[in-house]
Design a protein around this motif. Structure first.
Motif, PDB file in Angstrom:
ATOM      1  N   GLN A  29     -37.866  -6.123 -45.135  1.00 18.49           N
ATOM      2  CA  GLN A  29     -37.901  -5.047 -43.941  1.00 18.49           C
ATOM      3  C   GLN A  29     -40.068  -4.781 -44.261  1.00 18.49           C
ATOM      4  OE1 GLN A  29     -36.727  -1.451 -45.167  1.00 18.49           O
ATOM      5  NE2 GLN A  29     -34.415  -1.923 -44.194  1.00 18.49           N
ATOM      6  N   VAL A  30     -40.827  -5.165 -44.960  1.00 16.89           N
ATOM      7  CA  VAL A  30     -41.621  -5.446 -44.683  1.00 16.89           C
ATOM      8  C   VAL A  30     -42.138  -6.432 -43.742  1.00 16.89           C
ATOM      9  CG1 VAL A  30     -43.759  -5.306 -45.763  1.00 16.89           C
ATOM     10  CG2 VAL A  30     -42.439  -3.624 -46.460  1.00 16.89           C
ATOM     11  N   ASP A  31     -41.526  -7.801 -44.627  1.00 17.78           N
ATOM     12  CA  ASP A  31     -42.223  -8.813 -43.689  1.00 17.78           C
ATOM     13  C   ASP A  31     -41.604  -9.253 -42.260  1.00 17.78           C
ATOM     14  OD1 ASP A  31     -43.046  -9.200 -46.489  1.00 17.78           O
ATOM     15  OD2 ASP A  31     -41.212 -10.295 -47.045  1.00 17.78           O
ATOM     16  N   ALA A  32     -40.523  -8.530 -42.006  1.00 17.12           N
ATOM     17  CA  ALA A  32     -40.090  -9.065 -40.554  1.00 17.12           C
ATOM     18  C   ALA A  32     -40.859  -7.958 -39.834  1.00 17.12           C
ATOM     19  CB  ALA A  32     -38.477  -7.126 -41.047  1.00 17.12           C
ATOM     20  N   LYS A  33     -41.378  -6.770 -40.216  1.00 15.56           N
ATOM     21  CA  LYS A  33     -42.337  -5.499 -39.410  1.00 15.56           C
ATOM     22  C   LYS A  33     -43.657  -6.074 -39.374  1.00 15.56           C
ATOM     23  CE  LYS A  33     -43.836  -0.683 -39.015  1.00 15.56           C
ATOM     24  NZ  LYS A  33     -44.275   0.531 -40.480  1.00 15.56           N
ATOM     25  N   ASP A  34     -43.914  -7.086 -40.801  1.00 16.54           N
ATOM     26  CA  ASP A  34     -45.417  -7.722 -40.516  1.00 16.54           C
ATOM     27  C   ASP A  34     -45.208  -8.805 -39.335  1.00 16.54           C
ATOM     28  OD1 ASP A  34     -46.180  -5.794 -41.865  1.00 16.54           O
ATOM     29  OD2 ASP A  34     -46.678  -7.199 -43.987  1.00 16.54           O
ATOM     30  N   GLU A  35     -44.118  -9.074 -39.041  1.00 14.80           N
ATOM     31  CA  GLU A  35     -43.280 -10.405 -38.034  1.00 14.80           C
ATOM     32  C   GLU A  35     -43.731 -10.223 -36.821  1.00 14.80           C
ATOM     33  OE1 GLU A  35     -44.183 -14.125 -38.472  1.00 14.80           O
ATOM     34  OE2 GLU A  35     -45.115 -13.109 -40.444  1.00 14.80           O
ATOM     35  N   ARG A  36     -43.219  -8.850 -36.676  1.00 18.39           N
ATOM     36  CA  ARG A  36     -43.252  -8.143 -35.237  1.00 18.39           C
ATOM     37  C   ARG A  36     -44.713  -7.806 -34.879  1.00 18.39           C
ATOM     38  NH1 ARG A  36     -38.824  -5.951 -37.844  1.00 18.39           N
ATOM     39  NH2 ARG A  36     -39.098  -3.797 -38.070  1.00 18.39           N
ATOM     40  N   ARG A  37     -45.329  -7.556 -35.493  1.00 14.50           N
ATOM     41  CA  ARG A  37     -46.485  -7.101 -35.802  1.00 14.50           C
ATOM     42  C   ARG A  37     -47.428  -8.241 -34.581  1.00 14.50           C
ATOM     43  NH1 ARG A  37     -47.446  -2.960 -40.490  1.00 14.50           N
ATOM     44  NH2 ARG A  37     -47.041  -0.954 -39.545  1.00 14.50           N
ATOM     45  N   VAL A  38     -47.288  -9.152 -36.270  1.00 13.18           N
ATOM     46  CA  VAL A  38     -47.779 -10.173 -35.979  1.00 13.18           C
ATOM     47  C   VAL A  38     -47.742 -11.319 -34.188  1.00 13.18           C
ATOM     48  CG1 VAL A  38     -48.354 -13.103 -36.458  1.00 13.18           C
ATOM     49  CG2 VAL A  38     -48.480 -11.439 -38.362  1.00 13.18           C
ATOM     50  N   ALA A  39     -46.210 -11.326 -34.248  1.00 13.57           N
ATOM     51  CA  ALA A  39     -45.758 -12.309 -32.917  1.00 13.57           C
ATOM     52  C   ALA A  39     -45.728 -10.581 -31.504  1.00 13.57           C
ATOM     53  CB  ALA A  39     -44.265 -12.009 -32.195  1.00 13.57           C
TER      54      ALA A  39
END
Length: 114
Positions: free
Chosen positions: A6-16
């Motif tokens: 979940q943290v990785d997915a949230k970070d990927e959304r922030r990066v995107a």
């Protein structure tokens, strides 16, 4: 394990999201270069300077996310730079400059609020 995903997915959304904003700025200003600076607990500041001298900034929750976003956007990142920045009456009146996606410079015949 699920929490990490979940943290990785949230970070990927922030990066995107940040990369999309950086890319939009770059297109609007004929290209862009940037700098990532650590700003303490708040995270990291991404300062962008367009080829036309326009500038803006974004804040990322960490230096890692900021670096991944500028890499994904494909802009050149410098350790330090400022020579290309051009400022006008609006930036001088606000002292902090403008945010990416913030209000545009008012026409030069508009009185400042100082």
């Amino acid at each position: 394990m699920a929490d990490t995903q979940q943290v990785d997915a949230k970070d990927e959304r922030r990066v995107a999201r940040l990369a999309k904003q950086i890319s939009a700025f770059s297109r609007e200003h004929g290209g862009a270069e940037g700098q990532v600076a650590y700003i303490g607990e708040r995270g990291a500041r991404i300062v962008l300077v367009g080829e036309d001298g326009g500038w803006g900034d974004l804040v990322a929750p960490s230096v890692e996310i900021a670096n991944r976003a500028v890499e994904k956007a494909g802009i050149t990142v410098h350790d330090e730079f400022a020579a290309k920045v051009t400022t006008g009456p609006y930036e001088w009146s606000r002292m902090a400059g403008i945010q990416v996606g913030g209000p545009k410079n008012p026409p030069s015949d508009t009185p400042s609020d100082t």
